[in-house]
Design a protein around this motif. Sequence first.
Motif, PDB file in Angstrom:
ATOM      1  N   ALA A 216       0.816  -1.227   0.000  1.00 27.05           N
ATOM      2  CA  ALA A 216       0.000   0.000   0.000  1.00 27.05           C
ATOM      3  C   ALA A 216       0.848   1.275   0.000  1.00 27.05           C
ATOM      4  O   ALA A 216       0.597   2.177  -0.807  1.00 27.05           O
ATOM      5  CB  ALA A 216      -0.972  -0.018   1.183  1.00 27.05           C
ATOM      6  N   PRO A 217       1.858   1.404   0.873  1.00 30.07           N
ATOM      7  CA  PRO A 217       2.684   2.623   0.799  1.00 30.07           C
ATOM      8  C   PRO A 217       3.481   2.715  -0.495  1.00 30.07           C
ATOM      9  O   PRO A 217       3.604   3.811  -1.071  1.00 30.07           O
ATOM     10  CB  PRO A 217       3.598   2.508   2.029  1.00 30.07           C
ATOM     11  N   PHE A 218       4.020   1.575  -0.958  1.00 34.94           N
ATOM     12  CA  PHE A 218       4.746   1.582  -2.228  1.00 34.94           C
ATOM     13  C   PHE A 218       3.832   2.047  -3.358  1.00 34.94           C
ATOM     14  O   PHE A 218       4.209   2.898  -4.175  1.00 34.94           O
ATOM     15  CB  PHE A 218       5.284   0.182  -2.539  1.00 34.94           C
ATOM     16  N   GLY A 219       2.645   1.449  -3.417  1.00 38.90           N
ATOM     17  CA  GLY A 219       1.712   1.795  -4.485  1.00 38.90           C
ATOM     18  C   GLY A 219       1.258   3.236  -4.425  1.00 38.90           C
ATOM     19  O   GLY A 219       1.093   3.894  -5.462  1.00 38.90           O
ATOM     20  N   SER A 220       1.062   3.738  -3.210  1.00 35.61           N
ATOM     21  CA  SER A 220       0.617   5.124  -3.057  1.00 35.61           C
ATOM     22  C   SER A 220       1.680   6.102  -3.561  1.00 35.61           C
ATOM     23  O   SER A 220       1.376   7.064  -4.268  1.00 35.61           O
ATOM     24  CB  SER A 220       0.292   5.408  -1.587  1.00 35.61           C
ATOM     25  N   TYR A 221       2.926   5.837  -3.195  1.00 41.78           N
ATOM     26  CA  TYR A 221       4.000   6.720  -3.673  1.00 41.78           C
ATOM     27  C   TYR A 221       4.174   6.592  -5.178  1.00 41.78           C
ATOM     28  O   TYR A 221       4.336   7.589  -5.885  1.00 41.78           O
ATOM     29  CB  TYR A 221       5.311   6.374  -2.981  1.00 41.78           C
ATOM     30  N   PHE A 222       4.132   5.359  -5.677  1.00 44.50           N
ATOM     31  CA  PHE A 222       4.284   5.118  -7.107  1.00 44.50           C
ATOM     32  C   PHE A 222       3.223   5.877  -7.897  1.00 44.50           C
ATOM     33  O   PHE A 222       3.516   6.550  -8.885  1.00 44.50           O
ATOM     34  CB  PHE A 222       4.188   3.613  -7.372  1.00 44.50           C
ATOM     35  N   TRP A 223       1.990   5.808  -7.425  1.00 45.89           N
ATOM     36  CA  TRP A 223       0.903   6.445  -8.158  1.00 45.89           C
ATOM     37  C   TRP A 223       0.991   7.967  -8.079  1.00 45.89           C
ATOM     38  O   TRP A 223       0.797   8.660  -9.077  1.00 45.89           O
ATOM     39  CB  TRP A 223      -0.431   5.968  -7.595  1.00 45.89           C
ATOM     40  N   ALA A 224       1.310   8.491  -6.886  1.00 43.16           N
ATOM     41  CA  ALA A 224       1.401   9.946  -6.727  1.00 43.16           C
ATOM     42  C   ALA A 224       2.559  10.512  -7.536  1.00 43.16           C
ATOM     43  O   ALA A 224       2.419  11.532  -8.218  1.00 43.16           O
ATOM     44  CB  ALA A 224       1.560  10.299  -5.256  1.00 43.16           C
TER      45      ALA A 224
END
Length: 287
Positions: A216-224
């Motif tokens: 979840a944190p990886f994906g959130s940073y990746f998307w932002a």
Amino acid sequence: MSTSPGRRYKCDYGEGHVIDDSPDSNADDRDRESSVEPSHPPTDDADLVTSESSWPIILYIPNLMGYLRIILSVYGLVTAIQQQASVALNTWIAASLLDLFDGMAARRLNQCSKFGVLLDILADNILRTIIWIAAIIESLKQDDERLIPKVCCWTALICLEWITMVCSQCNQANSESGHWKDFQRGRKAPFCIEAVFKNNFRSPFGTIAIFGLFIAPFGSYFWAADRLSKTTWPWKVLLESEYAALLLIRCAYVGRLLCVVVECWLCSEYIRGLIHHDTLQRRQKRS
């Protein structure tokens, strides 16, 4: 943890560090037990406690890897602030992979320690916190008011993770249990909580929770970061499409929501125990 006669067994708590939780006995008991064959011998030599390492605990190889994980996490944040998103993501992935190898090193080198367990938990929390912070920074750069609720949720997740860590570690220190994950001892947990912790997270619910906790944190940073830079990363190409990446991130959030349920339960149980303890003490004083 009980031991079989003549041998001491180690207990794997899931962080990769296997701790011997067997109670010490006197020399006469050990001599008497050493002459008896174990009734249930382990099937793997890795389950036996071997000779202690002569290295200082703070210089154990797994602990050095833990220090390196923290350094990599901080370095990743520095590169993220410098708009080097790919470098930051790769650095954090390397820090995450080290989490696998430090456990194997601890078992192979017999350099398991409770300090190592705590350091491993700290390194995990620091890594996830830093990635959430980087995601928050990237989101705030977009100057979109619709992202404010999301940023508030991410901030709440950071706080909840650290509160849970404090509660679980304090609970471990004040209980007879060998580790914070041994919550089953003495109290009944709800079905969903037991399903997550079953077999040291080696269960469907446990897999989903761990997946969400880290992805979840990886994906959130990746998307932002990707939305801000308007570039196509190799990770998105590997996932074939933007929709596949978004679906993976949403699945991670389902797992993270399951983690929130577990974290809230752990914190509430600890607080309930404190209140119960204080109530008993007050009654004893009155009587």
